[in-house]
Enzyme design. Structure first.
Site, PDB file in Angstrom:
ATOM      1  N   GLU A  26       0.654  -1.284   0.143  1.00 45.56           N
ATOM      2  CA  GLU A  26      -0.423  -0.273   0.379  1.00 45.56           C
ATOM      3  C   GLU A  26       0.792   1.259  -0.032  1.00 45.56           C
ATOM      4  OE1 GLU A  26      -3.892  -1.143   1.953  1.00 45.56           O
ATOM      5  OE2 GLU A  26      -2.624  -1.163   3.780  1.00 45.56           O
ATOM      6  N   GLU A  46      -4.462  -9.247   2.933  1.00 49.44           N
ATOM      7  CA  GLU A  46      -5.645  -9.443   4.281  1.00 49.44           C
ATOM      8  C   GLU A  46      -6.354 -10.128   3.679  1.00 49.44           C
ATOM      9  OE1 GLU A  46      -3.336  -5.211   3.573  1.00 49.44           O
ATOM     10  OE2 GLU A  46      -4.047  -7.270   2.177  1.00 49.44           O
TER      11      GLU A  46
END
Length: 172
Positions: A26, A46
């Site tokens: 990210e 995730e």
């Protein structure tokens, strides 16, 4: 936080080696240029933990690589290599680990050779235009472009080209 800075005017270059998983990817997605070693691995795992890539991965990955490919990686948590990231257009360059620092420095040097106001304008306009249709993007006024057009650098660049010399940027 870098992942939440949407109007940072300076270029940001990510240097990726090893694993860029979850928040690491990210952070890289929030950068303008990504240079990776050939042994880098990327993933947003995730979903395998009952989580989502909430620091921008959900939003940035589908904008930076083809939508279905991005959703596939997001929904499965699968990892992908630096070579695959390059194929997808996510990474600007992949180099052997021993050349990573030099490659990142080369990218930084090339950006620094350019007119600072032009680089800022490119960053602002391309980011804002992502959500616009072409006609709207052309019709929109951009503060950084107004400043660039009225700058001494706007005169210096073409003058240096005609005079066959390196420009001397003032950033004003």
């Amino acid at each position: 936080r870098l992942t939440e800075r949407f109007s940072f005017s300076k270029p940001i270059i990510a240097k990726v080696n090893g694993y860029a998983l979850g928040g690491g990817l990210e952070l890289a997605l929030a950068c303008d240029i990504i240079v990776a070693s050939d042994c880098a691995t990327f993933a947003l795992p995730e979903a395998r933990l009952g989580l989502v890539a909430g620091a921008g991965g959900l939003f940035r990955l589908p904008k930076q690589i083809p939508y279905k490919v991005a959703v596939g990686y997001l929904m499965t948590g699968r990892s992908f290599s630096a070579a695959r990231a390059y194929e997808l257009g996510l990474v600007n360059e992949v180099v052997p680990l021993g050349e990573l620092d030099c490659a990142v420095q080369r990218w930084a040097d090339e950006v620094l050779r350019c007119a600072p106001l032009a680089v800022r304008t490119i960053k602002e306009v391309t980011a804002r235009a992502q959500t616009m249709d072409l006609a709207t993007a052309f019709a929109t006024s951009y503060a950084s472009e107004e400043k660039r057009r009225q700058s001494v650098d706007c005169i210096e660049g073409p003058r240096a080209f005609v005079e066959k010399r390196d420009p001397c940027w003032k950033g004003e």
